[in-house]
Design a protein around this motif. Sequence first.
Motif, short mmCIF file in Angstrom:
data_model
loop_
_atom_site.label_atom_id
_atom_site.label_comp_id
_atom_site.label_asym_id
_atom_site.label_seq_id
_atom_site.Cartn_x
_atom_site.Cartn_y
_atom_site.Cartn_z
N GLY A 82 35.71 37.57 46.35
CA GLY A 82 34.75 38.59 46.77
C GLY A 82 35.11 39.98 46.26
O GLY A 82 34.45 40.95 46.58
N ILE A 83 36.20 40.07 45.49
CA ILE A 83 36.61 41.34 44.90
C ILE A 83 35.89 41.52 43.57
O ILE A 83 35.72 40.57 42.81
N ASP A 84 35.48 42.73 43.30
CA ASP A 84 34.80 43.04 42.04
C ASP A 84 35.71 42.63 40.87
O ASP A 84 36.86 43.06 40.81
N PRO A 85 35.23 41.80 39.94
CA PRO A 85 36.06 41.36 38.81
C PRO A 85 36.60 42.51 37.96
O PRO A 85 37.68 42.39 37.39
N SER A 86 35.88 43.62 37.90
CA SER A 86 36.38 44.74 37.11
C SER A 86 37.63 45.36 37.75
O SER A 86 38.50 45.86 37.05
N LEU A 87 37.73 45.30 39.09
CA LEU A 87 38.94 45.80 39.76
C LEU A 87 40.13 44.89 39.48
O LEU A 87 41.25 45.37 39.30
N ILE A 88 39.89 43.60 39.43
CA ILE A 88 40.96 42.66 39.11
C ILE A 88 41.42 42.87 37.67
O ILE A 88 42.61 42.89 37.37
N THR A 89 40.48 43.08 36.76
CA THR A 89 40.82 43.35 35.37
C THR A 89 41.61 44.66 35.25
O THR A 89 42.59 44.72 34.52
N ALA A 90 41.19 45.68 35.98
CA ALA A 90 41.91 46.96 35.95
C ALA A 90 43.34 46.79 36.47
O ALA A 90 44.29 47.34 35.91
N LYS A 94 45.13 44.08 36.37
CA LYS A 94 45.88 43.36 35.34
C LYS A 94 46.32 44.31 34.23
O LYS A 94 47.47 44.25 33.77
N CYS A 95 45.43 45.19 33.80
CA CYS A 95 45.75 46.14 32.73
C CYS A 95 46.85 47.10 33.17
O CYS A 95 47.76 47.40 32.39
N ILE A 96 46.78 47.57 34.42
CA ILE A 96 47.81 48.47 34.93
C ILE A 96 49.15 47.76 34.98
O ILE A 96 50.19 48.33 34.61
N ALA A 97 49.16 46.50 35.42
CA ALA A 97 50.40 45.74 35.47
C ALA A 97 51.00 45.56 34.08
O ALA A 97 52.21 45.71 33.89
N VAL A 98 50.16 45.27 33.10
CA VAL A 98 50.65 45.10 31.72
C VAL A 98 51.19 46.43 31.19
O VAL A 98 52.24 46.47 30.54
N ASP A 105 40.84 33.07 37.19
CA ASP A 105 39.38 32.92 37.15
C ASP A 105 38.85 32.53 38.53
O ASP A 105 37.84 33.05 38.98
N SER A 106 39.52 31.62 39.21
CA SER A 106 39.06 31.23 40.53
C SER A 106 39.28 32.37 41.53
O SER A 106 38.50 32.53 42.46
N LEU A 107 40.31 33.17 41.33
CA LEU A 107 40.53 34.33 42.19
C LEU A 107 39.36 35.30 42.05
O LEU A 107 38.85 35.81 43.05
N GLU A 108 38.95 35.56 40.82
CA GLU A 108 37.84 36.48 40.60
C GLU A 108 36.54 35.94 41.18
O GLU A 108 35.73 36.69 41.69
N GLN A 109 36.34 34.64 41.13
CA GLN A 109 35.09 34.06 41.61
C GLN A 109 35.07 33.90 43.12
O GLN A 109 34.02 34.05 43.74
#
Length: 122
Positions: free
Chosen positions: A18-26, A28-32, A11-15
């Motif tokens: 400065g990276i778009d949170p949707s890219l971080i979520t994507a 994470k999904c790819i890694a899973v 959460d702190s990484l996303e905040q």
Amino acid sequence: MGRSAGGGGTDSLEQNSGIDPSLITAAKCIAVMLLFWHWSGLLWWAIGGGATVDDDFGPPTALANSTLARRYMSALYWTIAITSKVRQPFPEGLDYPFYVTLFANAVITFGLLIQALLVGTP
């Protein structure tokens, strides 16, 4: 909410990144997805008899004496094909080289990502 007691975490990484949170979520999904494909491919190889049993479920017996990389790519191809609803991952009687299986994995994965992009775009 969502912060750990130490103040770290994603959460702190996303905040703070400065990276778009949707890219971080994507990411994470790819890694899973990659971890799921890896482990389910290895389980398929182990449960299917390691290409020593001639049945309709396990790895083809032609892969029994293949290199580790070729066996791994075949197991990875099987699990990607199954999760993307390809009905028969390995056509009967054909022995594909490593690079063909790698290319097929890349194409199926890219197709799944494109579908996810289309479905996820508002």
